[in-house]
Design a protein around this motif. Structure first.
Motif, PDB file in Angstrom:
ATOM      1  N   GLY A 168       4.820  23.742   5.541  1.00  0.00           N
ATOM      2  CA  GLY A 168       5.822  22.719   5.193  1.00  0.00           C
ATOM      3  C   GLY A 168       5.711  22.369   3.719  1.00  0.00           C
ATOM      4  N   ASN A 169       6.637  21.578   3.230  1.00  0.00           N
ATOM      5  CA  ASN A 169       6.628  21.179   1.816  1.00  0.00           C
ATOM      6  C   ASN A 169       5.740  19.969   1.606  1.00  0.00           C
ATOM      7  OD1 ASN A 169       8.637  23.144   1.449  1.00  0.00           O
ATOM      8  ND2 ASN A 169      10.238  21.654   1.950  1.00  0.00           N
ATOM      9  N   LEU A 170       5.063  19.946   0.478  1.00  0.00           N
ATOM     10  CA  LEU A 170       4.208  18.821   0.121  1.00  0.00           C
ATOM     11  C   LEU A 170       4.800  18.099  -1.082  1.00  0.00           C
ATOM     12  CD1 LEU A 170       0.686  20.547   0.284  1.00  0.00           C
ATOM     13  CD2 LEU A 170       1.859  19.266   2.096  1.00  0.00           C
ATOM     14  N   LEU A 171       4.909  16.793  -0.985  1.00  0.00           N
ATOM     15  CA  LEU A 171       5.352  15.979  -2.115  1.00  0.00           C
ATOM     16  C   LEU A 171       4.101  15.504  -2.837  1.00  0.00           C
ATOM     17  CD1 LEU A 171       7.981  14.885  -3.406  1.00  0.00           C
ATOM     18  CD2 LEU A 171       7.563  12.762  -2.150  1.00  0.00           C
ATOM     19  N   GLY A 172       3.770  16.170  -3.913  1.00  0.00           N
ATOM     20  CA  GLY A 172       2.535  15.876  -4.641  1.00  0.00           C
ATOM     21  C   GLY A 172       2.777  15.038  -5.886  1.00  0.00           C
ATOM     22  N   GLN A 173       1.708  14.911  -6.691  1.00  0.00           N
ATOM     23  CA  GLN A 173       1.709  14.004  -7.830  1.00  0.00           C
ATOM     24  C   GLN A 173       2.691  14.373  -8.943  1.00  0.00           C
ATOM     25  OE1 GLN A 173       0.341  11.076  -8.142  1.00  0.00           O
ATOM     26  NE2 GLN A 173      -0.683  11.153  -6.160  1.00  0.00           N
ATOM     27  N   SER A 174       3.093  15.640  -9.059  1.00  0.00           N
ATOM     28  CA  SER A 174       4.056  15.983 -10.117  1.00  0.00           C
ATOM     29  C   SER A 174       5.379  15.246  -9.903  1.00  0.00           C
ATOM     30  CB  SER A 174       4.282  17.494 -10.200  1.00  0.00           C
ATOM     31  OG  SER A 174       4.814  18.000  -8.991  1.00  0.00           O
ATOM     32  N   ALA A 175       5.672  14.841  -8.667  1.00  0.00           N
ATOM     33  CA  ALA A 175       6.849  14.012  -8.374  1.00  0.00           C
ATOM     34  C   ALA A 175       6.463  12.545  -8.221  1.00  0.00           C
ATOM     35  CB  ALA A 175       7.535  14.486  -7.101  1.00  0.00           C
ATOM     36  N   LEU A 176       5.381  12.270  -7.500  1.00  0.00           N
ATOM     37  CA  LEU A 176       5.002  10.880  -7.210  1.00  0.00           C
ATOM     38  C   LEU A 176       4.735  10.079  -8.480  1.00  0.00           C
ATOM     39  CD1 LEU A 176       2.659  11.508  -4.133  1.00  0.00           C
ATOM     40  CD2 LEU A 176       4.977  10.538  -4.108  1.00  0.00           C
ATOM     41  N   ARG A 177       4.115  10.696  -9.497  1.00  0.00           N
ATOM     42  CA  ARG A 177       3.848   9.987 -10.749  1.00  0.00           C
ATOM     43  C   ARG A 177       5.145   9.532 -11.411  1.00  0.00           C
ATOM     44  NH1 ARG A 177      -0.374  13.749 -11.486  1.00  0.00           N
ATOM     45  NH2 ARG A 177       1.077  15.161 -12.487  1.00  0.00           N
ATOM     46  N   GLN A 178       6.188  10.338 -11.303  1.00  0.00           N
ATOM     47  CA  GLN A 178       7.470   9.977 -11.913  1.00  0.00           C
ATOM     48  C   GLN A 178       8.181   8.882 -11.127  1.00  0.00           C
ATOM     49  OE1 GLN A 178      10.123  13.152 -13.277  1.00  0.00           O
ATOM     50  NE2 GLN A 178       8.526  14.611 -12.721  1.00  0.00           N
ATOM     51  N   MET A 179       7.892   8.801  -9.849  1.00  0.00           N
ATOM     52  CA  MET A 179       8.581   7.846  -8.990  1.00  0.00           C
ATOM     53  C   MET A 179       8.067   6.427  -9.148  1.00  0.00           C
ATOM     54  SD  MET A 179       8.816  10.282  -5.657  1.00  0.00           S
ATOM     55  CE  MET A 179       9.420   9.018  -4.556  1.00  0.00           C
ATOM     56  N   GLY A 180       6.816   6.266  -9.547  1.00  0.00           N
ATOM     57  CA  GLY A 180       6.251   4.932  -9.688  1.00  0.00           C
ATOM     58  C   GLY A 180       4.909   4.818  -9.001  1.00  0.00           C
ATOM     59  N   ARG A 181       4.633   3.629  -8.479  1.00  0.00           N
ATOM     60  CA  ARG A 181       3.346   3.353  -7.858  1.00  0.00           C
ATOM     61  C   ARG A 181       3.415   3.652  -6.369  1.00  0.00           C
ATOM     62  NH1 ARG A 181       0.702  -1.685  -6.166  1.00  0.00           N
ATOM     63  NH2 ARG A 181       2.719  -2.661  -6.405  1.00  0.00           N
ATOM     64  N   VAL A 182       2.394   4.332  -5.854  1.00  0.00           N
ATOM     65  CA  VAL A 182       2.310   4.653  -4.426  1.00  0.00           C
ATOM     66  C   VAL A 182       1.088   3.939  -3.870  1.00  0.00           C
ATOM     67  CG1 VAL A 182       2.090   6.487  -2.717  1.00  0.00           C
ATOM     68  CG2 VAL A 182       3.366   6.907  -4.822  1.00  0.00           C
ATOM     69  N   GLU A 183       1.305   3.186  -2.800  1.00  0.00           N
ATOM     70  CA  GLU A 183       0.211   2.398  -2.235  1.00  0.00           C
ATOM     71  C   GLU A 183       0.220   2.541  -0.719  1.00  0.00           C
ATOM     72  OE1 GLU A 183      -1.138  -2.292  -2.095  1.00  0.00           O
ATOM     73  OE2 GLU A 183       0.401  -1.640  -3.507  1.00  0.00           O
ATOM     74  N   LEU A 184      -0.957   2.664  -0.137  1.00  0.00           N
ATOM     75  CA  LEU A 184      -1.098   2.749   1.317  1.00  0.00           C
ATOM     76  C   LEU A 184      -1.538   1.388   1.837  1.00  0.00           C
ATOM     77  CD1 LEU A 184      -1.017   4.632   3.758  1.00  0.00           C
ATOM     78  CD2 LEU A 184      -3.418   5.117   3.364  1.00  0.00           C
ATOM     79  N   ARG A 185      -0.746   0.836   2.752  1.00  0.00           N
ATOM     80  CA  ARG A 185      -1.095  -0.452   3.364  1.00  0.00           C
ATOM     81  C   ARG A 185      -1.050  -0.279   4.870  1.00  0.00           C
ATOM     82  NH1 ARG A 185       2.948  -4.413   0.084  1.00  0.00           N
ATOM     83  NH2 ARG A 185       2.298  -3.841  -2.014  1.00  0.00           N
ATOM     84  N   GLY A 186      -2.185  -0.041   5.464  1.00  0.00           N
ATOM     85  CA  GLY A 186      -2.251   0.155   6.905  1.00  0.00           C
ATOM     86  C   GLY A 186      -1.470   1.381   7.326  1.00  0.00           C
ATOM     87  N   ASP A 187      -0.479   1.192   8.170  1.00  0.00           N
ATOM     88  CA  ASP A 187       0.346   2.297   8.650  1.00  0.00           C
ATOM     89  C   ASP A 187       1.619   2.473   7.830  1.00  0.00           C
ATOM     90  OD1 ASP A 187      -1.364   3.129  10.628  1.00  0.00           O
ATOM     91  OD2 ASP A 187      -0.540   1.757  12.125  1.00  0.00           O
ATOM     92  N   ALA A 188       1.641   1.908   6.654  1.00  0.00           N
ATOM     93  CA  ALA A 188       2.826   2.025   5.797  1.00  0.00           C
ATOM     94  C   ALA A 188       2.436   2.541   4.420  1.00  0.00           C
ATOM     95  CB  ALA A 188       3.517   0.683   5.666  1.00  0.00           C
ATOM     96  N   MET A 189       3.270   3.405   3.881  1.00  0.00           N
ATOM     97  CA  MET A 189       3.114   3.853   2.505  1.00  0.00           C
ATOM     98  C   MET A 189       4.268   3.252   1.714  1.00  0.00           C
ATOM     99  SD  MET A 189       2.792   7.661   0.912  1.00  0.00           S
ATOM    100  CE  MET A 189       1.140   7.881   1.593  1.00  0.00           C
ATOM    101  N   ILE A 190       3.944   2.550   0.627  1.00  0.00           N
ATOM    102  CA  ILE A 190       4.949   1.902  -0.201  1.00  0.00           C
ATOM    103  C   ILE A 190       5.067   2.677  -1.505  1.00  0.00           C
ATOM    104  CG2 ILE A 190       5.582  -0.177  -1.486  1.00  0.00           C
ATOM    105  CD1 ILE A 190       3.382  -0.567   1.498  1.00  0.00           C
ATOM    106  N   ILE A 191       6.274   3.123  -1.796  1.00  0.00           N
ATOM    107  CA  ILE A 191       6.557   3.777  -3.072  1.00  0.00           C
ATOM    108  C   ILE A 191       7.414   2.796  -3.858  1.00  0.00           C
ATOM    109  CG2 ILE A 191       7.623   5.738  -4.233  1.00  0.00           C
ATOM    110  CD1 ILE A 191       7.142   7.355  -1.692  1.00  0.00           C
ATOM    111  N   GLU A 192       6.844   2.253  -4.919  1.00  0.00           N
ATOM    112  CA  GLU A 192       7.540   1.261  -5.723  1.00  0.00           C
ATOM    113  C   GLU A 192       8.021   1.907  -6.997  1.00  0.00           C
ATOM    114  OE1 GLU A 192       5.787  -2.390  -7.920  1.00  0.00           O
ATOM    115  OE2 GLU A 192       6.163  -3.003  -5.845  1.00  0.00           O
ATOM    116  N   GLY A 193       9.352   1.992  -7.138  1.00  0.00           N
ATOM    117  CA  GLY A 193       9.953   2.660  -8.288  1.00  0.00           C
ATOM    118  C   GLY A 193       9.653   1.987  -9.595  1.00  0.00           C
ATOM    119  N   LYS A 194       9.741   2.780 -10.663  1.00  0.00           N
ATOM    120  CA  LYS A 194       9.520   2.228 -12.001  1.00  0.00           C
ATOM    121  C   LYS A 194      10.716   1.389 -12.404  1.00  0.00           C
ATOM    122  CE  LYS A 194       6.622   5.972 -13.677  1.00  0.00           C
ATOM    123  NZ  LYS A 194       6.460   7.046 -14.640  1.00  0.00           N
ATOM    124  N   ARG A 195      10.478   0.451 -13.346  1.00  0.00           N
ATOM    125  CA  ARG A 195      11.578  -0.370 -13.876  1.00  0.00           C
ATOM    126  C   ARG A 195      12.468   0.475 -14.745  1.00  0.00           C
ATOM    127  NH1 ARG A 195      11.049  -5.866 -13.375  1.00  0.00           N
ATOM    128  NH2 ARG A 195       9.045  -6.588 -12.719  1.00  0.00           N
TER     129      ARG A 195
END
Length: 195
Positions: A168-195
């Motif tokens: 399957g495809n993996l969404l790695g850091q070459s994309a995630l870094r551009q998207m903003g902050r990624v945080e794991l909170r329990g059973d949820a992953m929060i991707i917070e976009g850049k301003r």
């Protein structure tokens, strides 16, 4: 002498009464400059209050245009699926695909089959990439994804690798870094976009 003073005062009084009586009345009777200033003021007051009198103490003050506040970054919350992992749908060059979010992967990885389906151009002259995965060392070919749309973000010229043996495809850091902050909170992953 007293009569002279009395006559002067009477004449002054009569002249002031006549000046008031003979003066034109109404808002248009002002001197041209005053009339223009009043017209400008009453136009803004009429718009704000509808009263027509800019000096009305009950009139609301003119409203200033709201300052453009910086927009808050957009957050995307992704829950774990039945496998206990985080999957997300996206578009590669306008075509739909699915990713496993892998914060430990340095680069976006695409399976060989998916790369063929998406018609990703592999540079056959470029050196092969040697990658370490959970199942050991594997090889792949570097590609550039012109447009990647995922989690509400549109990314351009994302570095990726087409990996042999990847299921399957993996969404790695070459994309995630551009998207903003990624945080794991329990059973949820929060991707917070850049301003």
């Amino acid at each position: 002498m007293g009569q002279l003073i009395t006559r002067a005062l009477a004449a002054t009084f009569v002249m002031s009464v006549l000046a008031v009586a003979l003066a034109p009345r109404g808002p248009h009777a002002r001197a041209p400059r005053q009339a223009q200033a009043f017209a400008a003021l009453s136009t803004s007051a009429d718009t704000a209050t509808g009263s027509g009198n800019p000096w009305d103490i009950n009139a609301a003050p003119p409203q200033a245009a709201p300052a453009s506040a910086p927009s808050a970054p957009q957050a995307r919350v992704i829950g774990r699926d039945d496998t206990g992992q985080f999957h997300i749908d996206g578009l590669i060059n306008g075509q739909s695909t699915r990713f496993l979010i892998d914060t430990g992967a340095d680069i976006v990885a695409i399976s060989t089959q998916e790369a063929q389906r998406l018609a990703l151009r592999i540079d056959q002259t470029a050196p092969r990439a040697m990658l370490r995965s959970a199942s050991g060392v594997t090889s792949g070919s570097y590609v550039t994804i012109e447009r990647l749309y995922v989690a509400g973000a549109e990314l351009h010229n994302v570095r990726a690798v087409v990996m042999d043996g990847l299921e399957g495809n993996l969404l790695g850091q070459s994309a995630l870094r551009q998207m903003g902050r990624v945080e794991l909170r329990g059973d949820a992953m929060i991707i917070e976009g850049k301003r």
